[in-house]
Design a protein around this motif. Structure first.
Motif, PDB file in Angstrom:
ATOM      1  N   SER A   1     -11.582 -24.026  12.707  1.00 35.27           N
ATOM      2  CA  SER A   1     -11.307 -24.340  14.103  1.00 35.27           C
ATOM      3  C   SER A   1     -12.297 -25.384  14.613  1.00 35.27           C
ATOM      4  CB  SER A   1     -11.415 -23.065  14.953  1.00 35.27           C
ATOM      5  OG  SER A   1     -11.583 -23.375  16.317  1.00 35.27           O
ATOM      6  N   ARG A   2     -11.758 -26.476  15.157  1.00 34.24           N
ATOM      7  CA  ARG A   2     -12.607 -27.543  15.687  1.00 34.24           C
ATOM      8  C   ARG A   2     -13.482 -27.032  16.835  1.00 34.24           C
ATOM      9  NH1 ARG A   2      -8.843 -30.590  17.177  1.00 34.24           N
ATOM     10  NH2 ARG A   2      -8.631 -31.937  15.369  1.00 34.24           N
ATOM     11  N   THR A   3     -12.902 -26.198  17.674  1.00 36.69           N
ATOM     12  CA  THR A   3     -13.678 -25.647  18.788  1.00 36.69           C
ATOM     13  C   THR A   3     -14.813 -24.769  18.279  1.00 36.69           C
ATOM     14  OG1 THR A   3     -11.770 -25.713  20.285  1.00 36.69           O
ATOM     15  CG2 THR A   3     -13.561 -24.207  20.856  1.00 36.69           C
ATOM     16  N   MET A   4     -14.535 -23.937  17.282  1.00 33.95           N
ATOM     17  CA  MET A   4     -15.584 -23.093  16.718  1.00 33.95           C
ATOM     18  C   MET A   4     -16.726 -23.931  16.146  1.00 33.95           C
ATOM     19  SD  MET A   4     -14.991 -19.823  17.043  1.00 33.95           S
ATOM     20  CE  MET A   4     -14.550 -20.361  18.687  1.00 33.95           C
ATOM     21  N   GLN A   5     -16.390 -25.002  15.460  1.00 35.08           N
ATOM     22  CA  GLN A   5     -17.423 -25.879  14.919  1.00 35.08           C
ATOM     23  C   GLN A   5     -18.229 -26.516  16.044  1.00 35.08           C
ATOM     24  OE1 GLN A   5     -14.650 -28.250  12.561  1.00 35.08           O
ATOM     25  NE2 GLN A   5     -15.603 -27.529  10.675  1.00 35.08           N
ATOM     26  N   ALA A   6     -17.530 -26.919  17.107  1.00 29.06           N
ATOM     27  CA  ALA A   6     -18.201 -27.600  18.222  1.00 29.06           C
ATOM     28  C   ALA A   6     -19.185 -26.683  18.943  1.00 29.06           C
ATOM     29  CB  ALA A   6     -17.162 -28.134  19.208  1.00 29.06           C
ATOM     30  N   ILE A   7     -18.905 -25.373  18.977  1.00 32.35           N
ATOM     31  CA  ILE A   7     -19.821 -24.451  19.667  1.00 32.35           C
ATOM     32  C   ILE A   7     -20.892 -23.898  18.724  1.00 32.35           C
ATOM     33  CG2 ILE A   7     -18.086 -23.866  21.403  1.00 32.35           C
ATOM     34  CD1 ILE A   7     -17.704 -21.169  20.025  1.00 32.35           C
ATOM     35  N   GLY A   8     -20.985 -24.491  17.536  1.00 31.53           N
ATOM     36  CA  GLY A   8     -22.104 -24.178  16.646  1.00 31.53           C
ATOM     37  C   GLY A   8     -21.835 -23.193  15.538  1.00 31.53           C
ATOM     38  N   ARG A   9     -20.562 -22.814  15.344  1.00 28.94           N
ATOM     39  CA  ARG A   9     -20.257 -21.890  14.264  1.00 28.94           C
ATOM     40  C   ARG A   9     -20.195 -22.646  12.930  1.00 28.94           C
ATOM     41  NH1 ARG A   9     -21.609 -19.710  18.106  1.00 28.94           N
ATOM     42  NH2 ARG A   9     -20.435 -18.252  19.417  1.00 28.94           N
ATOM     43  N   THR A  10     -20.575 -22.000  11.855  1.00 26.43           N
ATOM     44  CA  THR A  10     -20.458 -22.588  10.528  1.00 26.43           C
ATOM     45  C   THR A  10     -18.982 -22.663  10.142  1.00 26.43           C
ATOM     46  OG1 THR A  10     -20.542 -20.471   9.366  1.00 26.43           O
ATOM     47  CG2 THR A  10     -22.665 -21.546   9.870  1.00 26.43           C
ATOM     48  N   ASP A  11     -18.684 -23.410   9.087  1.00 26.79           N
ATOM     49  CA  ASP A  11     -17.298 -23.484   8.633  1.00 26.79           C
ATOM     50  C   ASP A  11     -16.763 -22.105   8.256  1.00 26.79           C
ATOM     51  OD1 ASP A  11     -17.339 -26.180   9.045  1.00 26.79           O
ATOM     52  OD2 ASP A  11     -17.290 -26.752   6.931  1.00 26.79           O
ATOM     53  N   ASP A  12     -17.595 -21.305   7.602  1.00 29.05           N
ATOM     54  CA  ASP A  12     -17.166 -19.959   7.226  1.00 29.05           C
ATOM     55  C   ASP A  12     -16.881 -19.103   8.451  1.00 29.05           C
ATOM     56  OD1 ASP A  12     -17.294 -20.497   4.543  1.00 29.05           O
ATOM     57  OD2 ASP A  12     -19.281 -19.622   4.257  1.00 29.05           O
TER      58      ASP A  12
ATOM     59  N   ALA B   1     -16.081 -20.342  11.412  1.00 30.85           N
ATOM     60  CA  ALA B   1     -14.968 -20.965  12.134  1.00 30.85           C
ATOM     61  C   ALA B   1     -13.616 -20.497  11.611  1.00 30.85           C
ATOM     62  CB  ALA B   1     -15.072 -22.486  12.056  1.00 30.85           C
ATOM     63  N   ILE B   2     -13.515 -20.265  10.303  1.00 33.92           N
ATOM     64  CA  ILE B   2     -12.218 -19.830   9.777  1.00 33.92           C
ATOM     65  C   ILE B   2     -11.999 -18.325   9.956  1.00 33.92           C
ATOM     66  CG2 ILE B   2     -12.029 -21.733   8.143  1.00 33.92           C
ATOM     67  CD1 ILE B   2     -12.796 -19.792   5.929  1.00 33.92           C
ATOM     68  N   GLU B   3     -12.977 -17.647  10.545  1.00 34.41           N
ATOM     69  CA  GLU B   3     -12.797 -16.238  10.902  1.00 34.41           C
ATOM     70  C   GLU B   3     -12.114 -16.081  12.259  1.00 34.41           C
ATOM     71  OE1 GLU B   3     -16.910 -14.630   8.728  1.00 34.41           O
ATOM     72  OE2 GLU B   3     -16.822 -14.932  10.910  1.00 34.41           O
ATOM     73  N   PHE B   4     -11.972 -17.181  12.988  1.00 32.53           N
ATOM     74  CA  PHE B   4     -11.513 -17.103  14.374  1.00 32.53           C
ATOM     75  C   PHE B   4     -10.062 -16.641  14.481  1.00 32.53           C
ATOM     76  CE2 PHE B   4      -9.626 -19.124  18.169  1.00 32.53           C
ATOM     77  CZ  PHE B   4     -10.431 -18.547  19.141  1.00 32.53           C
ATOM     78  N   ILE B   5      -9.820 -15.788  15.467  1.00 34.18           N
ATOM     79  CA  ILE B   5      -8.470 -15.328  15.789  1.00 34.18           C
ATOM     80  C   ILE B   5      -8.350 -15.269  17.312  1.00 34.18           C
ATOM     81  CG2 ILE B   5      -9.010 -12.851  15.746  1.00 34.18           C
ATOM     82  CD1 ILE B   5      -5.916 -14.172  14.065  1.00 34.18           C
ATOM     83  N   ARG B   6      -7.201 -15.688  17.827  1.00 35.64           N
ATOM     84  CA  ARG B   6      -7.009 -15.724  19.282  1.00 35.64           C
ATOM     85  C   ARG B   6      -5.901 -14.788  19.712  1.00 35.64           C
ATOM     86  NH1 ARG B   6      -4.509 -21.081  21.602  1.00 35.64           N
ATOM     87  NH2 ARG B   6      -2.674 -20.110  20.655  1.00 35.64           N
ATOM     88  N   PHE B   7      -6.205 -13.995  20.748  1.00 38.48           N
ATOM     89  CA  PHE B   7      -5.226 -13.144  21.396  1.00 38.48           C
ATOM     90  C   PHE B   7      -5.019 -13.691  22.811  1.00 38.48           C
ATOM     91  CE2 PHE B   7      -7.677 -10.767  18.355  1.00 38.48           C
ATOM     92  CZ  PHE B   7      -6.734 -10.053  17.637  1.00 38.48           C
ATOM     93  N   SER B   8      -3.785 -13.859  23.220  1.00 38.81           N
ATOM     94  CA  SER B   8      -3.547 -14.366  24.581  1.00 38.81           C
ATOM     95  C   SER B   8      -2.398 -13.600  25.215  1.00 38.81           C
ATOM     96  CB  SER B   8      -3.270 -15.870  24.569  1.00 38.81           C
ATOM     97  OG  SER B   8      -2.315 -16.240  23.595  1.00 38.81           O
ATOM     98  N   PHE B   9      -2.666 -13.108  26.427  1.00 37.99           N
ATOM     99  CA  PHE B   9      -1.735 -12.229  27.136  1.00 37.99           C
ATOM    100  C   PHE B   9      -0.769 -13.029  27.996  1.00 37.99           C
ATOM    101  CE2 PHE B   9      -6.012  -9.921  27.542  1.00 37.99           C
ATOM    102  CZ  PHE B   9      -5.968  -9.484  26.229  1.00 37.99           C
ATOM    103  N   GLY B  10       0.305 -12.352  28.402  1.00 41.73           N
ATOM    104  CA  GLY B  10       1.279 -12.951  29.299  1.00 41.73           C
ATOM    105  C   GLY B  10       1.717 -11.979  30.371  1.00 41.73           C
ATOM    106  N   ARG B  11       2.635 -12.420  31.206  1.00 37.34           N
ATOM    107  CA  ARG B  11       3.068 -11.622  32.354  1.00 37.34           C
ATOM    108  C   ARG B  11       3.765 -10.333  31.930  1.00 37.34           C
ATOM    109  NH1 ARG B  11       8.467 -12.916  33.543  1.00 37.34           N
ATOM    110  NH2 ARG B  11       8.193 -12.289  35.705  1.00 37.34           N
TER     111      ARG B  11
END
Length: 379
Positions: A331-342, A344-354
């Motif tokens: 994830s480019r955002t993860m790298q930008a906030i200082g996470r290592t490549d390893d 960064a690829i652990e990232f998972i996103r949950f997003s809610f709706g109405r």
């Protein structure tokens, strides 16, 4: 299927679908045609432009309808830069912008423009002092997103705009993730242009809009274009626009209730995750965020594995990064906030709706608990 990927796209709501069908039946004419069918379609189009202007507290004459957020970003930036190229060749953006903007600026570099990519801190915020220090005599425009689509961080666009305008620099903001989720009253904000998209607000895909302050000159990407007052070529999608504006008005009215409910859902979900017998990292929870987005890492577990296993068990989520042929890029955002490549690829996103419920939040946590238990047992 429990759907928790609303930051990627939302299901079109019934009212928007009904509007699309009615407009397609009764306002099918080309809005640029001079016969009665075209005039009727044009009246509906202009009513939609006026309604969206009222929604944003913006001059309707600055609103141009497009095919979506990416095109909105590209057309707004290109049009503003070309009209102001005589002032200089320096541009500013952040390192965590949407790919449409980052790819656009990379292209501008190939055409001889100089681009400063502002870093962000560990929470995804830009530093106003760094922004100030990056400004040059030849700086003509900056593009800073309002809200990040991966970790939900909200940038202080009022302060950013005031700083840029004090230096005579144009300010574009990608508001695709924040439109109808945060107040956007353009009459009170120092912003020259924004982009918004229909499919993020329960409208149809293939529709979006740009707002450019009518006092700011722009140069159309293609000369002699007639549609949308010369801003964009192509027959205007009037039924899609009517459905988009219908959905946006309804979501805007629901905003206070939705935001409070998202905060409660977020709090409950984070509590459930924190009670799991595995390590959990909640990304950027210490700053102002869009409450419907929760970015998470489970150390030692790739986000793509979690996403695929969630899908197999009836839960739709996102890694927040592109996957191709089974290969996951960090994830480019993860790298930008200082996470290592390893990391960064652990990232998972949950997003809610109405339509997300408490019961779905609880079930999602159970699914995660079970799949992570299975994962660590096999290690």
């Amino acid at each position: 299927m429990i759907y928790m990927d609303h930051a990627a796209t939302t299901p079109p709501r019934e009212e928007a679908l009904q509007m699309y069908m009615e407009a397609s039946k009764h306002f099918f004419g080309n809005s640029s045609s001079l016969h009665d069918a075209g005039s009727q379609a044009n009246r509906l189009l202009e009513n939609c432009r006026n309604q969206l202007g009222q929604l944003l507290l913006a001059d309707k004459d600055g609103i141009y309808f497009t095919s979506g957020g990416s095109e909105s970003n590209i057309l707004a930036l290109q049009s503003l830069i070309e009209a102001n190229a005589h002032k200089g060749n320096h541009l500013i953006t952040s390192s965590i912008e949407h790919s449409s903007i980052l790819h656009f600026f990379a292209r501008m570099e190939a055409f001889g423009y100089e681009v400063t990519y502002l870093p962000v801190d560990s929470h995804g915020l830009i530093d106003l002092e760094e922004l100030k220090a990056s400004i040059r005599e030849e700086t003509i425009l900056a593009s800073i997103q309002h809200g990040n689509g991966e970790i939900g961080t909200i940038q202080p666009i009022n302060e950013i705009g005031n700083l840029l305008h004090s230096k005579g620099i144009l300010f574009h903001s990608d508001c695709v993730q924040t439109f109808c989720k945060l107040p956007l009253t353009l009459a009170d904000l120092p912003i020259d242009s924004i982009s918004v998209s229909s499919h993020k607000v329960y409208g149809p895909k293939g529709v979006g809009a740009v707002y450019i302050n009518p006092t700011v000159p722009y140069k159309a990407l293609l000369p002699n274009t007639t549609h949308e007052k010369g801003f964009r070529p192509g027959t205007v999608n009037v039924p899609g626009i009517a459905a988009f504006v219908t959905a946006a008005e309804l979501l805007q009215d629901e905003m206070p209730v939705n935001q409070e409910r998202y905060k409660q859902l977020r709090s409950k979900f984070i509590e459930l995750l924190s009670n799991m017998p595995v390590d959990v990292e909640i990304e950027s929870s210490a700053v102002e965020q869009l409450p419907h987005i929760v970015g998470v890492r489970f150390p030692g577990v790739q986000g793509q594995y979690v996403m695929l296993e969630c899908n197999r068990r009836g839960l739709a989520v996102s890694t927040g990064s592109a996957c191709s042929s089974g290969q996951q890029d960090p994830s480019r955002t993860m790298q930008a906030i200082g996470r290592t490549d390893d990391q960064a690829i652990e990232f998972i996103r949950f997003s809610f709706g109405r339509e997300t419920t408490d019961a779905e939040i609880t079930e999602a946590a159970k699914i995660l608990n079970a799949l992570l238990a299975d994962f660590f047992i096999t290690q």
